[in-house]
Design a protein around this motif. Structure first.
Motif, PDB file in Angstrom:
ATOM      1  N   VAL A 183       7.275  23.757  -1.554  1.00  0.00           N
ATOM      2  CA  VAL A 183       6.924  22.869  -0.439  1.00  0.00           C
ATOM      3  C   VAL A 183       6.409  21.527  -0.953  1.00  0.00           C
ATOM      4  N   THR A 184       6.504  20.521  -0.091  1.00  0.00           N
ATOM      5  CA  THR A 184       5.730  19.282  -0.232  1.00  0.00           C
ATOM      6  C   THR A 184       5.212  18.937   1.166  1.00  0.00           C
ATOM      7  N   ILE A 185       4.095  18.206   1.190  1.00  0.00           N
ATOM      8  CA  ILE A 185       3.499  17.793   2.470  1.00  0.00           C
ATOM      9  C   ILE A 185       3.233  16.291   2.401  1.00  0.00           C
ATOM     10  N   THR A 186       3.507  15.597   3.512  1.00  0.00           N
ATOM     11  CA  THR A 186       3.004  14.223   3.624  1.00  0.00           C
ATOM     12  C   THR A 186       2.064  14.143   4.806  1.00  0.00           C
ATOM     13  N   ASN A 187       0.922  13.513   4.594  1.00  0.00           N
ATOM     14  CA  ASN A 187       0.014  13.168   5.688  1.00  0.00           C
ATOM     15  C   ASN A 187       0.152  11.665   5.884  1.00  0.00           C
ATOM     16  N   CYS A 188       0.647  11.316   7.051  1.00  0.00           N
ATOM     17  CA  CYS A 188       1.020   9.923   7.277  1.00  0.00           C
ATOM     18  C   CYS A 188       0.178   9.309   8.392  1.00  0.00           C
ATOM     19  N   SER A 189       0.004   8.001   8.312  1.00  0.00           N
ATOM     20  CA  SER A 189      -0.759   7.287   9.337  1.00  0.00           C
ATOM     21  C   SER A 189       0.142   6.971  10.541  1.00  0.00           C
ATOM     22  N   ASN A 190      -0.400   6.235  11.517  1.00  0.00           N
ATOM     23  CA  ASN A 190       0.340   5.900  12.743  1.00  0.00           C
ATOM     24  C   ASN A 190       1.623   5.137  12.432  1.00  0.00           C
ATOM     25  N   ASN A 191       2.740   5.658  12.915  1.00  0.00           N
ATOM     26  CA  ASN A 191       4.028   4.976  12.767  1.00  0.00           C
ATOM     27  C   ASN A 191       4.302   4.116  13.990  1.00  0.00           C
ATOM     28  N   TYR A 192       5.118   3.085  13.794  1.00  0.00           N
ATOM     29  CA  TYR A 192       5.632   2.312  14.930  1.00  0.00           C
ATOM     30  C   TYR A 192       6.993   1.778  14.531  1.00  0.00           C
ATOM     31  N   GLY A 193       7.776   1.366  15.545  1.00  0.00           N
ATOM     32  CA  GLY A 193       9.112   0.840  15.261  1.00  0.00           C
ATOM     33  C   GLY A 193      10.072   1.237  16.363  1.00  0.00           C
ATOM     34  N   PRO A 194      11.397   1.036  16.138  1.00  0.00           N
ATOM     35  CA  PRO A 194      12.403   1.345  17.149  1.00  0.00           C
ATOM     36  C   PRO A 194      12.384   2.820  17.556  1.00  0.00           C
ATOM     37  N   HIS A 195      12.736   3.075  18.807  1.00  0.00           N
ATOM     38  CA  HIS A 195      12.914   4.434  19.342  1.00  0.00           C
ATOM     39  C   HIS A 195      11.612   5.197  19.550  1.00  0.00           C
ATOM     40  N   GLN A 196      10.450   4.535  19.537  1.00  0.00           N
ATOM     41  CA  GLN A 196       9.216   5.287  19.782  1.00  0.00           C
ATOM     42  C   GLN A 196       9.016   5.477  21.277  1.00  0.00           C
ATOM     43  N   PHE A 197       8.695   6.681  21.669  1.00  0.00           N
ATOM     44  CA  PHE A 197       8.530   7.023  23.098  1.00  0.00           C
ATOM     45  C   PHE A 197       7.370   6.214  23.685  1.00  0.00           C
ATOM     46  N   PRO A 198       7.578   5.579  24.851  1.00  0.00           N
ATOM     47  CA  PRO A 198       6.555   4.650  25.373  1.00  0.00           C
ATOM     48  C   PRO A 198       5.354   5.329  26.035  1.00  0.00           C
ATOM     49  N   GLU A 248       2.793  19.641  -3.980  1.00  0.00           N
ATOM     50  CA  GLU A 248       1.860  18.520  -3.835  1.00  0.00           C
ATOM     51  C   GLU A 248       1.837  17.959  -2.414  1.00  0.00           C
ATOM     52  N   THR A 249       0.707  17.320  -2.119  1.00  0.00           N
ATOM     53  CA  THR A 249       0.539  16.570  -0.877  1.00  0.00           C
ATOM     54  C   THR A 249       0.467  15.094  -1.216  1.00  0.00           C
ATOM     55  N   TYR A 250       1.083  14.255  -0.386  1.00  0.00           N
ATOM     56  CA  TYR A 250       1.028  12.798  -0.589  1.00  0.00           C
ATOM     57  C   TYR A 250       0.570  12.126   0.697  1.00  0.00           C
ATOM     58  N   ASN A 251      -0.396  11.241   0.586  1.00  0.00           N
ATOM     59  CA  ASN A 251      -0.793  10.410   1.727  1.00  0.00           C
ATOM     60  C   ASN A 251       0.139   9.203   1.814  1.00  0.00           C
ATOM     61  N   ILE A 252       0.572   8.906   3.047  1.00  0.00           N
ATOM     62  CA  ILE A 252       1.449   7.754   3.282  1.00  0.00           C
ATOM     63  C   ILE A 252       0.773   6.861   4.324  1.00  0.00           C
ATOM     64  N   GLY A 253       0.703   5.574   4.050  1.00  0.00           N
ATOM     65  CA  GLY A 253       0.076   4.665   5.016  1.00  0.00           C
ATOM     66  C   GLY A 253       0.618   3.262   4.851  1.00  0.00           C
ATOM     67  N   GLY A 254       0.191   2.392   5.752  1.00  0.00           N
ATOM     68  CA  GLY A 254       0.765   1.049   5.802  1.00  0.00           C
ATOM     69  C   GLY A 254      -0.056  -0.021   5.114  1.00  0.00           C
ATOM     70  N   ASP A 255      -1.209   0.375   4.528  1.00  0.00           N
ATOM     71  CA  ASP A 255      -2.057  -0.584   3.805  1.00  0.00           C
ATOM     72  C   ASP A 255      -2.579  -1.693   4.723  1.00  0.00           C
ATOM     73  N   ASN A 256      -2.809  -1.361   6.002  1.00  0.00           N
ATOM     74  CA  ASN A 256      -3.458  -2.350   6.876  1.00  0.00           C
ATOM     75  C   ASN A 256      -4.228  -1.596   7.934  1.00  0.00           C
ATOM     76  N   GLN A 257      -5.383  -2.120   8.343  1.00  0.00           N
ATOM     77  CA  GLN A 257      -6.211  -1.379   9.307  1.00  0.00           C
ATOM     78  C   GLN A 257      -6.845  -2.321  10.343  1.00  0.00           C
ATOM     79  N   PRO A 258      -6.031  -2.830  11.269  1.00  0.00           N
ATOM     80  CA  PRO A 258      -6.594  -3.695  12.320  1.00  0.00           C
ATOM     81  C   PRO A 258      -7.151  -2.854  13.477  1.00  0.00           C
ATOM     82  N   PRO A 259      -8.139  -3.377  14.228  1.00  0.00           N
ATOM     83  CA  PRO A 259      -8.569  -2.694  15.450  1.00  0.00           C
ATOM     84  C   PRO A 259      -7.457  -2.745  16.508  1.00  0.00           C
TER      85      PRO A 259
END
Ligand code: NAD
Ligand code: TYD
Length: 360
Positions: A183-198, A248-259
């Motif tokens: 197995v591998t696991i990714t823990n990812c932050s909030n995604n955004y982009g095309p096709h996201q349910f509104p 292994e587990t890998y953290n994935i993020g966008g390197d930005n944290q705005p309010p």
């Protein structure tokens, strides 16, 4: 990696992943298993590149017989497990479904993979991989000065959604340690982009802004998320499938944290610019502070040093380029928006979630 079973491949991230993989991996075949809940739609799978290497199957990840059949029929060597109930607010209104899909469903997928790869050996276990897509929300909420989450931060989920994802992560690790499932696991932050349910923050604000409806900001809007453009996430998962270390587990993020409020202001500024004749300019006039989400996590931030150092992955999109591309995508795809918004249940959900919140 020859044949990848993608679960939840008609949803937001899953469909972006299917599209991306068909484009960048010309020899890979994709089997796409999706129940087509409210969040999944065939609209997301129109005009796929390499569509002859994509097989769509409507079905439930909890249906063990179906999963067993698909693994054998297509000699699946890789599973990319995205299928889940994914919206925190819906988990507050109805947690039971989150337990069924996210916990029971993941256990069914794990056990089917164990049987096929480790017992029946439909492929050599050395080439097999179960990749589990999870979230930063399993770690709970950070205080303002806390360091960002690492792969070893202890689990402390706040919502029924994040608790169910935490449970699924534990099951994945248990199958690795107990049975040796690769197995591998990714823990990812909030995604955004095309096709996201509104129903999620960014597409909801874009579509409400276009239509002159209120922009409902929960509480003071100072909650912080770590935003990742969806294609960057897909690229990270591919890098992990190819070169990530098993177990292994890998953290994935966008390197930005705005309010949140900054995100909403950013969307308003883009709408003002891209819709110069809109009667709703300035779009910031539509912002309304509404009753907060119960148990609302204040801050998430991801430390992505491990995936950068081991795999050389780094997000390509800044929040500026990613938000612009996203707003433009929603403006360019009114037919997709109409199909989603006309779906049975969409308006009921909006009424249910927002009616009692009121303006503050
Ligand atoms: P989504 O809600 O847009 O899509 C989920 C998909 O799963 C839908 O197509 C739905 O039909 C399908 N599905 C649901 N129940 C199913 C079942 N029982 N059997 C088969 N298919 C089923 O979700 P998303 O935003 O694309 O998230 C995908 C994964 O990524 C989830 O596991 C989520 O927890 C995780 N994640 C999401 C984010 C994010 O910001 N969206 C961030 C981190 C992690
Ligand atoms: P969301 O997109 O639901 O993702 P998550 O809860 O998984 O982080 O919400 C992102 C942030 O935006 C979160 O802090 C809640 C907030 N939010 C609003 O302020 N208003 C809204 O209408 C929604 C849907 C979210």
């Amino acid at each position: 990696m020859k044949t990848v079973l993608v679960t939840g491949g008609a949803g937001f991230i899953g469909s972006n992943f299917v599209r991306y993989m068909l484009r960048v991996e010309p020899a890979v075949k994709i089997i796409n298993l999706d129940a087509l809940t409210y969040a999944g739609t065939l609209e997301n799978l129109k005009t796929l590149p390499g569509a002859d290497r994509h097989v769509f199957v409507q079905g439930d990840i909890c249906d063990r017989a179906l999963v067993d059949k698909l693994l054998r029929e297509h000699t699946v060597d890789t599973i990319a497990h995205f299928a889940a109930e994914s919206h925190v607010d819906r988990s507050i209104h109805g947690p039971g479904l989150f337990v069924q899909t996210n916990i029971v469903g993941t256990q069914v997928m794990l056990d089917a993979a164990r049987q096929a790869w480790l017992v029946d050996k439909i492929v050599e276990p050395a080439v097999a991989r179960f990749h589990h897509v999870s979230t930063d929300e399993v770690f709970g909420s950070l205080k303002p000065k806390d360091p960002a989450f690492t792969e070893t931060t202890h689990y402390d989920p706040s919502s029924p959604y994040s608790a169910s994802k935490a449970a699924s992560d534990h099951l994945v690790r248990a199958y690795a340690r107990t049975y040796g499932l690769p197995v591998t696991i990714t823990n990812c932050s909030n995604n955004y982009g095309p096709h996201q349910f509104p129903e999620k923050l960014i597409p909801l604000m874009i579509l409400n802004g276009i239509n002159g409806r209120p922009l409902p900001v929960y509480g003071d809007g100072q909650q912080i998320r770590d935003w990742l453009y969806v294609e960057d996430h897909c690229e990270a998962i591919r890098a992990i499938l190819k070169n990530g270390r098993v177990g292994e587990t890998y953290n994935i993020g966008g390197d930005n944290q705005p309010p949140n409020l900054d995100i909403v202001h950013g969307i308003c500024a883009l709408l003002d610019e891209l819709l110069p004749t809109s009667p709703h300019r300035p779009h910031t006039s539509l912002i309304q502070h509404v009753t907060d989400r119960p148990g609302h996590d204040r801050r998430y931030a991801m430390n992505i040093t491990k995936v950068k150092a081991e795999l050389g992955w780094t997000p390509r999109h800044s929040l500026q380029t990613g938000l612009r591309a996203t707003v433009q995508w929603y403006l360019d795809h009114p037919e997709w928006v109409a199909a989603i918004q006309q779906q049975a249940g969409y308006q009921q959900w909006i009424d249910r979630n927002y009616a009692k919140r009121g303006g503050k």
